[in-house]
Design a protein around this motif. Structure first.
Motif, short mmCIF file in Angstrom:
data_model
loop_
_atom_site.label_atom_id
_atom_site.label_comp_id
_atom_site.label_asym_id
_atom_site.label_seq_id
_atom_site.Cartn_x
_atom_site.Cartn_y
_atom_site.Cartn_z
N UNK A 123 0.76 -1.24 0.03
CA UNK A 123 -0.07 -0.06 -0.10
C UNK A 123 0.93 1.18 0.06
N UNK A 124 0.41 2.31 -0.87
CA UNK A 124 1.10 3.33 -0.69
C UNK A 124 0.45 4.61 -0.55
N UNK A 125 0.63 5.30 0.40
CA UNK A 125 -0.13 6.67 0.73
C UNK A 125 0.55 7.79 0.65
N UNK A 171 2.83 -6.84 8.31
CA UNK A 171 2.84 -7.90 7.42
C UNK A 171 2.54 -7.75 5.91
N UNK A 172 3.30 -6.98 5.45
CA UNK A 172 3.15 -6.45 4.16
C UNK A 172 4.05 -5.21 4.01
N UNK A 173 4.21 -4.56 2.76
CA UNK A 173 4.73 -3.45 2.36
C UNK A 173 3.96 -2.16 2.49
N UNK A 174 4.40 -1.19 3.01
CA UNK A 174 3.53 -0.08 3.38
C UNK A 174 4.43 1.12 3.03
N UNK A 175 4.00 2.07 2.30
CA UNK A 175 4.98 3.05 1.73
C UNK A 175 4.25 4.32 2.10
N UNK A 225 9.14 -7.77 4.28
CA UNK A 225 8.29 -7.90 5.44
C UNK A 225 8.25 -9.61 5.62
N UNK A 226 8.52 -10.15 4.83
CA UNK A 226 8.65 -11.56 4.75
C UNK A 226 10.10 -12.13 5.43
N UNK A 227 10.95 -11.38 4.91
CA UNK A 227 12.47 -11.39 5.57
C UNK A 227 12.57 -11.07 6.88
N UNK A 228 11.76 -10.14 7.38
CA UNK A 228 11.71 -9.67 8.82
C UNK A 228 11.17 -10.75 9.47
#
Lengths: 369, 369
Positions: free
Chosen positions: A102-104, A293-297, A324-327
């Motif tokens: 998600x990008x905001x 649990x996912x990428x948020x920018x 996020x999976x790596x973390x």
């Protein structure tokens, strides 16, 4: 990069120049980056803007969201009271597996709150952090936290170090990132109470701890990751932005002040452009949220179309490298199972009770969010 | 500016380039600024350097001090165990009225400790602060504390605001300085716990409080004084220095990277020099310590002769404008007598017991130094 799993959900209503510049940036991103984008927001506002999309525009769709969180609203309250807002819906798409990121460019506190509420923390993560890269003499340095948490605890900073380590490995391609702790002096005995309590935790981590660092060390390229609390990190970021803006404006003024300077400035300008770009949020994209649990920018509130393209680029790269999976994996590997990917609710302390490494924070201490 | 009362005591043994550059700078200061200087340190090391002084050198003398505090020593311990060290003796001269100001480029923690031990706090001052000026688009902004206190209390920050207000009036010539509080966002509800607790205290002060400010606001010239704790202030200062150093180095590199750039750089250089100077500690002199009974200037550890001239200039100006006297007066005027100039010892709470304004801190809370 197509298919639902790799879609980027973009909050079309967030930011000073929404929705026009956001939609324009999203269109460009599908063309230039080949990513699939879902624009989340008021269909009536978005559709007319999409109609002008040039030939060659890629996979782009709209998800209707009737509410908007304004820039001035109280983040947590707004997110709770506006479940159909574009930022909450964009984060929900990530939670539901309909988007990978998600990008905001909207209210950044609200993006943070929406991500916490919907995307949710990775099990075992006490507090997500926001990270951003600084240019240095030798490459880049990733700083976190630059604003997610105004007051922090030593254990949170230790987790930030682990998350930053993963980021630098995956996104910057550095095998053994050097991780520094931001302080007012390099000596171990210097620092605030928080820094002095954090240092031994970082020393105990299975990563390359490079000691305490100051601003000048960052820009000289002495570390790849710098860990700090969200208040200090935000001050540091804004000071760097402020000095950069001041210096480039002053150089322009100086260049215009004499005839020789004007000529010199014109000749030098092409060589300076790459440097200027490294300091420009429009070129560097947004800040990544780590620990959910996912990428948020989180893109800059003043984002124009170009800034949005670059924020989407950051999101797409984070998806491709599975940050996020790596973390989540690093947390599991280093500290035993913290619940195999299930969502952790504040107050649910059972899943992390067995964790022993210093950077694993029991849920009980993270329930007071 | 002659006579004992206006002498500047200079620690001849402090700094990376002591004693040579310090002595050279002191000689230049007597010629260029017309100030009287006492060089404090090992006579055997200083005398040979003074012999080469050119004709026209002004009033300069030596006070022998047999000990030296090294850069790496623990400040408080060193100052206590070395009463005959150059930095302690320089501060003692101020305490004894033999000098109006002390300047040291040595161990800055030791200078601070020596000033606290010898020059002593102004009655009613909980913690002295270190202040320094940033260049801005419209002039200068004075930030304090940039490093005297690693952990601070809201009441101390309120006093810093009062001291900074006096500084900006006296040294920057601003009638009603705008005073900002450094925070991670301009909104009143933002900030660390410390910032949120400090804000109402600043609002209650009889000065022009301009609210919370970020780095960019500082460089845009939106405030004349910015208040922060010594940890955050030090980080902010070092980030600004780091970005400045990085940008000027990068510009030089960019200028050399192409033939056009090289020519452009050469033509632009004269116009850039004044800007570069505003960011150069060698030109701007040292940081002033506020809240002690005299003027104490902490010069950069890497000071060369030119930096020393400018540090002495800052000291001489602070003497001429009577900054410490102004602060003592402001404290007295706003809060009733806090003991008419007598020295206040930690733990002696009687002299400030009657103080009521929010920025007056009872001695009892400042005894745990």
């Amino acid at each position: 990069m197509t298919g639902r799993a790799n879609r980027i959900a973009v909050d079309a209503m967030g930011g000073d120049h929404a929705p026009e510049q956001i939609v324009r940036g999203a269109i460009r991103a599908t063309r230039e980056l080949g990513v699939a984008v879902t624009l989340v927001g008021k269909r009536d506002a978005i559709e007319p803007l999409l109609r002008g999309a040039p030939a060659g525009t890629g996979d782009i769709e709209i998800v209707d969201a009737g509410q908007v969180v304004d820039m001035g609203e109280h983040p947590a309250n707004a997110v709770r009271s506006k479940p159909d807002s574009s930022v909450v819906r964009a984060c929900k798409m990530v939670a539901d597996g309909q988007a990978a990121a998600a990008v905001s460019a909207g209210n950044s506190g609200a993006t943070l709150a929406a991500a916490l509420l919907r995307v949710k923390r990775i099990p075992g993560v006490a507090r997500p952090a926001i990270g951003t890269s600084f240019p240095t003499r030798t490459g880049h340095c990733f700083m976190l936290d630059v604003g997610a948490n105004s007051d922090s605890k030593p254990e949170w900073l230790a987790q930030f170090a682990v998350m930053g380590d993963i980021y630098a490995q995956s996104m910057l391609g550095i095998e053994e990132p050097r991780v520094g702790l931001l302080s007012n002096g390099e000596e171990a005995e210097k620092g605030s109470e928080l820094v002095r309590a954090t240092r031994p935790l970082l020393e105990a981590l299975p990563l390359r701890f490079a000691g305490n660092v100051e601003g000048k060390d960052i820009f000289r390229g002495q570390v790849d990751v710098v860990v700090t609390d969200g208040f200090t990190g935000n001050i540091a970021l804004k000071m760097a932005e402020g000095v950069g803006e001041f210096l480039f404006a002053s150089i322009s003024r100086a260049a215009r002040s004499t005839r020789m300077g004007t000529l010199g400035g014109a000749l030098l300008k092409p060589s300076l452009r790459p440097l200027r770009d490294t300091m420009d949020y429009r070129k560097t994209g947004g800040a990544l949220m780590l620990g959910v649990n996912g990428e948020v920018v989180i893109a800059h509130g003043r984002s124009d179309a170009e800034a949005i393209v670059n924020a989407i680029r950051v999101a797409a790269e984070a998806v491709a490298r599975d940050i996020s999976g790596g973390i989540a994996k690093a947390l599991k590997t280093s500290g035993g199972s913290a619940g195999d990917g299930e969502e952790t609710e504040p107050g649910n302390s059972t899943s992390t009770g067995a964790v022993k490494t210093p950077w694993r924070v029991a849920e009980s201490s993270s329930g007071n969010a």
